[in-house]
Design a protein around this motif. Structure first.
Motif, PDB file in Angstrom:
ATOM      1  N   ILE A   1       3.924  -6.566   3.388  1.00  0.00           N
ATOM      2  CA  ILE A   1       5.223  -7.082   2.962  1.00  0.00           C
ATOM      3  C   ILE A   1       6.044  -7.532   4.166  1.00  0.00           C
ATOM      4  CG2 ILE A   1       7.327  -6.592   1.667  1.00  0.00           C
ATOM      5  CD1 ILE A   1       4.768  -6.596  -0.012  1.00  0.00           C
ATOM      6  N   GLY A   2       5.979  -6.772   5.257  1.00  0.00           N
ATOM      7  CA  GLY A   2       6.755  -7.109   6.453  1.00  0.00           C
ATOM      8  C   GLY A   2       6.352  -8.426   7.079  1.00  0.00           C
ATOM      9  N   THR A   3       5.061  -8.748   7.040  1.00  0.00           N
ATOM     10  CA  THR A   3       4.598 -10.027   7.582  1.00  0.00           C
ATOM     11  C   THR A   3       4.663 -11.148   6.547  1.00  0.00           C
ATOM     12  OG1 THR A   3       2.300  -9.489   7.001  1.00  0.00           O
ATOM     13  CG2 THR A   3       3.037  -8.937   9.236  1.00  0.00           C
ATOM     14  N   THR A   4       5.100 -10.811   5.327  1.00  0.00           N
ATOM     15  CA  THR A   4       5.187 -11.736   4.177  1.00  0.00           C
ATOM     16  C   THR A   4       3.814 -12.190   3.696  1.00  0.00           C
ATOM     17  OG1 THR A   4       5.410 -13.885   5.338  1.00  0.00           O
ATOM     18  CG2 THR A   4       7.425 -12.574   5.033  1.00  0.00           C
ATOM     19  N   THR A   5       2.776 -11.364   3.919  1.00  0.00           N
ATOM     20  CA  THR A   5       1.455 -11.705   3.396  1.00  0.00           C
ATOM     21  C   THR A   5       1.432 -11.544   1.879  1.00  0.00           C
ATOM     22  OG1 THR A   5       0.472 -10.858   5.433  1.00  0.00           O
ATOM     23  CG2 THR A   5      -1.020 -11.294   3.607  1.00  0.00           C
ATOM     24  N   GLY A   6       1.778 -10.356   1.403  1.00  0.00           N
ATOM     25  CA  GLY A   6       1.866 -10.153  -0.033  1.00  0.00           C
ATOM     26  C   GLY A   6       0.648  -9.510  -0.677  1.00  0.00           C
ATOM     27  N   PHE A   7      -0.364  -9.097   0.116  1.00  0.00           N
ATOM     28  CA  PHE A   7      -1.450  -8.297  -0.441  1.00  0.00           C
ATOM     29  C   PHE A   7      -0.894  -6.944  -0.895  1.00  0.00           C
ATOM     30  CE2 PHE A   7      -4.654 -10.528   2.495  1.00  0.00           C
ATOM     31  CZ  PHE A   7      -5.129 -11.327   1.461  1.00  0.00           C
ATOM     32  N   THR A   8      -1.533  -6.333  -1.878  1.00  0.00           N
ATOM     33  CA  THR A   8      -1.124  -4.994  -2.299  1.00  0.00           C
ATOM     34  C   THR A   8      -2.356  -4.125  -2.549  1.00  0.00           C
ATOM     35  OG1 THR A   8      -1.039  -5.681  -4.638  1.00  0.00           O
ATOM     36  CG2 THR A   8       1.022  -5.764  -3.384  1.00  0.00           C
ATOM     37  N   THR A   9      -2.198  -2.843  -2.272  1.00  0.00           N
ATOM     38  CA  THR A   9      -3.216  -1.863  -2.644  1.00  0.00           C
ATOM     39  C   THR A   9      -2.619  -0.833  -3.594  1.00  0.00           C
ATOM     40  OG1 THR A   9      -2.672  -0.491  -0.723  1.00  0.00           O
ATOM     41  CG2 THR A   9      -4.452  -2.095  -0.456  1.00  0.00           C
ATOM     42  N   ALA A  10      -1.336  -0.975  -3.893  1.00  0.00           N
ATOM     43  CA  ALA A  10      -0.646  -0.073  -4.812  1.00  0.00           C
ATOM     44  C   ALA A  10       0.500  -0.837  -5.463  1.00  0.00           C
ATOM     45  CB  ALA A  10      -0.102   1.144  -4.057  1.00  0.00           C
ATOM     46  N   GLU A  11       0.952  -0.360  -6.597  1.00  0.00           N
ATOM     47  CA  GLU A  11       2.074  -0.995  -7.296  1.00  0.00           C
ATOM     48  C   GLU A  11       3.376  -0.514  -6.665  1.00  0.00           C
ATOM     49  OE1 GLU A  11       1.096   0.337 -11.264  1.00  0.00           O
ATOM     50  OE2 GLU A  11       0.182  -1.614 -11.744  1.00  0.00           O
ATOM     51  N   PHE A  12       3.706  -1.094  -5.506  1.00  0.00           N
ATOM     52  CA  PHE A  12       4.862  -0.627  -4.737  1.00  0.00           C
ATOM     53  C   PHE A  12       6.176  -0.831  -5.487  1.00  0.00           C
ATOM     54  CE2 PHE A  12       4.960  -5.114  -3.810  1.00  0.00           C
ATOM     55  CZ  PHE A  12       6.297  -5.397  -3.587  1.00  0.00           C
ATOM     56  N   TYR A  13       6.160  -1.746  -6.474  1.00  0.00           N
ATOM     57  CA  TYR A  13       7.371  -1.998  -7.247  1.00  0.00           C
ATOM     58  C   TYR A  13       7.664  -0.867  -8.226  1.00  0.00           C
ATOM     59  CZ  TYR A  13       3.385  -4.178  -9.633  1.00  0.00           C
ATOM     60  OH  TYR A  13       2.143  -4.435 -10.166  1.00  0.00           O
ATOM     61  N   PHE A  14       6.799   0.179  -8.254  1.00  0.00           N
ATOM     62  CA  PHE A  14       7.070   1.399  -9.015  1.00  0.00           C
ATOM     63  C   PHE A  14       7.330   2.584  -8.090  1.00  0.00           C
ATOM     64  CE2 PHE A  14       4.336  -0.619 -12.482  1.00  0.00           C
ATOM     65  CZ  PHE A  14       5.453  -1.061 -13.189  1.00  0.00           C
ATOM     66  N   TRP A  15       7.394   2.321  -6.792  1.00  0.00           N
ATOM     67  CA  TRP A  15       7.692   3.375  -5.817  1.00  0.00           C
ATOM     68  C   TRP A  15       9.177   3.747  -5.901  1.00  0.00           C
ATOM     69  CZ3 TRP A  15       4.812   1.665  -0.695  1.00  0.00           C
ATOM     70  CH2 TRP A  15       3.443   1.875  -0.866  1.00  0.00           C
TER      71      TRP A  15
ATOM     72  N   CYS B   1      10.190 -15.706  -2.823  1.00  0.00           N
ATOM     73  CA  CYS B   1       9.779 -17.112  -2.724  1.00  0.00           C
ATOM     74  C   CYS B   1      10.355 -17.808  -1.499  1.00  0.00           C
ATOM     75  CB  CYS B   1      10.175 -17.858  -4.006  1.00  0.00           C
ATOM     76  SG  CYS B   1       9.172 -17.381  -5.437  1.00  0.00           S
ATOM     77  N   ILE B   2      11.624 -17.574  -1.184  1.00  0.00           N
ATOM     78  CA  ILE B   2      12.210 -18.233  -0.009  1.00  0.00           C
ATOM     79  C   ILE B   2      11.630 -17.654   1.278  1.00  0.00           C
ATOM     80  CG2 ILE B   2      14.205 -16.715   0.350  1.00  0.00           C
ATOM     81  CD1 ILE B   2      15.878 -19.237   0.858  1.00  0.00           C
ATOM     82  N   ASN B   3      11.183 -16.382   1.225  1.00  0.00           N
ATOM     83  CA  ASN B   3      10.523 -15.764   2.386  1.00  0.00           C
ATOM     84  C   ASN B   3       9.022 -15.970   2.375  1.00  0.00           C
ATOM     85  OD1 ASN B   3      12.963 -14.736   3.393  1.00  0.00           O
ATOM     86  ND2 ASN B   3      12.786 -12.859   2.195  1.00  0.00           N
ATOM     87  N   ASN B   4       8.513 -16.716   1.357  1.00  0.00           N
ATOM     88  CA  ASN B   4       7.077 -16.963   1.217  1.00  0.00           C
ATOM     89  C   ASN B   4       6.289 -15.664   1.198  1.00  0.00           C
ATOM     90  OD1 ASN B   4       7.733 -19.659   3.434  1.00  0.00           O
ATOM     91  ND2 ASN B   4       7.447 -19.867   1.237  1.00  0.00           N
ATOM     92  N   LEU B   5       6.807 -14.694   0.439  1.00  0.00           N
ATOM     93  CA  LEU B   5       6.198 -13.371   0.339  1.00  0.00           C
ATOM     94  C   LEU B   5       5.232 -13.269  -0.836  1.00  0.00           C
ATOM     95  CD1 LEU B   5       5.895 -10.288   0.770  1.00  0.00           C
ATOM     96  CD2 LEU B   5       8.089 -10.013  -0.427  1.00  0.00           C
ATOM     97  N   GLY B   6       5.724 -13.574  -2.045  1.00  0.00           N
ATOM     98  CA  GLY B   6       4.872 -13.498  -3.232  1.00  0.00           C
ATOM     99  C   GLY B   6       5.330 -12.454  -4.222  1.00  0.00           C
ATOM    100  N   PRO B   7       4.836 -11.203  -4.099  1.00  0.00           N
ATOM    101  CA  PRO B   7       5.216 -10.178  -5.071  1.00  0.00           C
ATOM    102  C   PRO B   7       6.672  -9.765  -4.933  1.00  0.00           C
ATOM    103  CG  PRO B   7       3.912  -9.212  -3.304  1.00  0.00           C
ATOM    104  CD  PRO B   7       3.870 -10.702  -3.112  1.00  0.00           C
ATOM    105  N   GLY B   8       7.338  -9.592  -6.079  1.00  0.00           N
ATOM    106  CA  GLY B   8       8.723  -9.150  -6.082  1.00  0.00           C
ATOM    107  C   GLY B   8       8.853  -7.792  -6.743  1.00  0.00           C
ATOM    108  N   LEU B   9       9.985  -7.571  -7.400  1.00  0.00           N
ATOM    109  CA  LEU B   9      10.237  -6.309  -8.077  1.00  0.00           C
ATOM    110  C   LEU B   9      10.474  -6.560  -9.561  1.00  0.00           C
ATOM    111  CD1 LEU B   9      12.746  -4.740  -5.491  1.00  0.00           C
ATOM    112  CD2 LEU B   9      10.260  -4.448  -5.560  1.00  0.00           C
ATOM    113  N   SER B  10      10.483  -5.500 -10.315  1.00  0.00           N
ATOM    114  CA  SER B  10      10.763  -5.551 -11.750  1.00  0.00           C
ATOM    115  C   SER B  10       9.800  -6.505 -12.464  1.00  0.00           C
ATOM    116  CB  SER B  10      12.224  -5.952 -11.983  1.00  0.00           C
ATOM    117  OG  SER B  10      12.592  -5.770 -13.337  1.00  0.00           O
ATOM    118  N   GLN B  11      10.308  -7.556 -13.133  1.00  0.00           N
ATOM    119  CA  GLN B  11       9.468  -8.431 -13.946  1.00  0.00           C
ATOM    120  C   GLN B  11       8.508  -9.293 -13.125  1.00  0.00           C
ATOM    121  OE1 GLN B  11      11.510 -10.631 -17.137  1.00  0.00           O
ATOM    122  NE2 GLN B  11      13.266  -9.243 -16.901  1.00  0.00           N
ATOM    123  N   VAL B  12       8.769  -9.470 -11.818  1.00  0.00           N
ATOM    124  CA  VAL B  12       7.894 -10.312 -10.990  1.00  0.00           C
ATOM    125  C   VAL B  12       7.113  -9.459  -9.990  1.00  0.00           C
ATOM    126  CG1 VAL B  12       9.244 -12.409 -11.251  1.00  0.00           C
ATOM    127  CG2 VAL B  12       9.853 -10.793  -9.438  1.00  0.00           C
ATOM    128  N   GLY B  13       6.938  -8.172 -10.297  1.00  0.00           N
ATOM    129  CA  GLY B  13       6.154  -7.318  -9.412  1.00  0.00           C
ATOM    130  C   GLY B  13       4.683  -7.669  -9.420  1.00  0.00           C
TER     131      GLY B  13
END
Length: 483
Positions: free
Chosen positions: A315-329, A432-444
């Motif tokens: 997330i810090g590098t704005t790659t956007g890979f995930t190995t866990a559902e961080f939006y439920f952390w 999207c403006i940070n070119n990250l990808g995954p967000g929170l809530s409905q766009v997690g």
């Protein structure tokens, strides 16, 4: 404005882009997945369109100016997003709307990694490969690749390079000639991709997955060939390989070039931006790991560390890979990670966000203003790496930041107007403006459930972030079009 020169370059670049449809067509043949014709048709249509744009002005000898370069970059990325949507639109799998096809295409090319496609594991291999290839091409910027080619056709490239390269230090060049600079950047990019693919393959990925994930890792993209992203492989070794290459791709490629050229790793540690970049990553990873364990999100320190480190770097590098559902952390971690993406990668990297060097300059400028309150008559220059930063660079950073905030707020309001809740709207614009990808809530997990107006707003946000705000917004000013 030299419109003939702009038309000539646009036609050439679009013609070149048409040939990127052939590798996924070859993948379709190899895997016999039945998706070859969408790529063949897209190749022919884009090639013919590019030639129709180019041939009428092929004999034009107008010199491309800086102002023309900005127009070419914006037109090309917009056109490229539309052209890149053709295979998604023509393929029987997935069945998506024109809006979703453009969204997926722009998300790939801008290395955002936000997806509207569900069920990746069932898609044809050629479509999966194509998504990864889009990110790889967009990672360093197709424009920079074209800069290495266009001079051979009698067209200069400095204007395009200055309009495309991320970061505030756009006038600095690795080599005396812009063509050699572009080649140097792409050689580093290519070799890093090969090394990443081999590392993934050796760590246990299939050859297909290794290539696909190397493309999106080095591009700081985040697209995966599986719905579970990197979590699909359930391998600590693969995750650590990803962490290493995400960190490398988030660094300034100038440093990689100088380190290789001098054969001296101390180059990295002498760079202020690199040190601040690593400080941010280590700090965020530490906080995430500690909080995950203390809140018993994960029961062992080992799992808290591996999950925390991976998500912090991704997330810090704005790659956007995930190995866990961080939006439920825990909410603290969700916000911390999202805010880390605002900093993003270093200038001259494939990462998104505001960029580390700009944040560092903003902090130093803030400290200087506090010092001026105490010592009104003191001369307190802003220094980076022991060198005084030109006041015009500092002014440009403040200008960038103000436009960034204004654009963010406007798109945030527009997104909430479509009916989305505040958390979803805020995180979607940020992602999207940070070119990250995954967000929170409905766009997690994905963006498929958003309404079409929201998706078009986010498409604009992706372009705005990828083109570093100024490049796109300058076209909206009346002064740009005046003679």
């Amino acid at each position: 404005m030299k419109f003939a020169a702009v038309q000539k370059v646009l036609g050439l670049l679009l013609t070149l882009f048409s040939f990127t449809m052939l590798p996924p067509a070859l993948v379709a043949m190899l895997y016999q997945d039945g998706a070859i014709w969408p790529f063949i048709f897209a190749f022919g249509l884009i090639l013919v369109t590019g030639l129709l744009i180019f041939l009428p002005v092929s004999r034009s000898q107008h010199v491309l100016r800086l102002r023309d370069g900005f127009l070419v970059v914006v037109l090309f990325w917009t056109t490229l997003g539309l052209a890149g949507a053709l295979p998604f639109l023509l393929s029987p799998s997935p069945e998506i709307s024109p809006t979703d096809a453009v969204f997926e295409s722009l998300s790939g090319l801008t290395t955002t990694g936000a997806t509207v496609i569900i069920g990746l594991d069932e898609l044809p291999k050629s479509i999966l490969y194509y998504r990864q290839q889009l990110q790889w091409l967009g990672g360093m910027g197709i424009i920079v690749l074209a800069v290495a080619v266009l001079p051979m056709l009698g067209i200069g490239g400095m204007q395009l390079y200055r309009a495309e390269m991320p970061g505030p230090m756009k006038d600095s060049k690795l080599t005396p000639r812009i063509t050699e600079t572009a080649k140097a950047l792409w050689y580093i990019y290519l070799w890093m991709t090969i090394a990443c693919a081999l590392a993934y393959w050796g760590a246990g990925m299939t050859f297909f997955d290794a290539i696909g994930h190397a493309f999106s890792t080095v591009a700081i993209g985040g697209f995966s060939t599986h719905d579970l992203s990197m979590g699909y492989f359930d391998s600590t070794l693969i995750e650590m390989v990803a962490v290493i290459f995400m960190l490398l791709a988030g660094m300034n490629f100038t440093l990689h070039f100088v380190a290789v050229h001098r054969q001296d790793l101390r180059v990295y540690f002498h760079d202020s931006e690199f040190r601040f970049y690593m400080l941010i990553m280590v700090t965020v990873a530490t906080f995430v790991t500690f909080t995950l364990h203390q809140t018993q999100t994960y029961l062992t320190w080992e799992e808290s560390f591996t999950k925390g480190l991976f998500q912090a770097v991704s997330i810090g590098t704005t790659t956007g890979f995930t190995t866990a559902e961080f939006y439920f952390w825990p909410p603290f971690l969700e916000i911390l990670l999202l805010f880390a993406s605002f900093v993003g990668g270093c200038a001259g990297s494939t990462g998104g966000g505001i960029k580390v060097i700009r944040v560092l300059l903003l902090i130093k400028q803030g400290v200087r203003e506090i010092g001026r309150l105490i010592h009104p008559n003191a001369q307190l220059p802003v220094r980076i790496g022991g060198k005084t930063v030109n006041h015009r660079v500092v002014d440009a950073v403040w200008g960038f930041f103000s436009l960034y905030v204004a654009s963010f707020v406007l798109m945030y309001l527009m997104l909430t107007a479509t009916g989305l809740d505040l958390v979803t709207s805020f995180s979607a614009v940020a992602a999207c403006i940070n070119n990250l990808g995954p967000g929170l809530s409905q766009v997690g997990a994905h963006y498929a459930d958003l309404q079409d107006p929201a998706k078009w707003i986010l498409c604009f946000a992706m372009l705005l972030g990828r083109l570093e705000i100024f490049t796109l917004l300058v076209l909206l000013t009346p002064a740009f079009w005046q003679r």
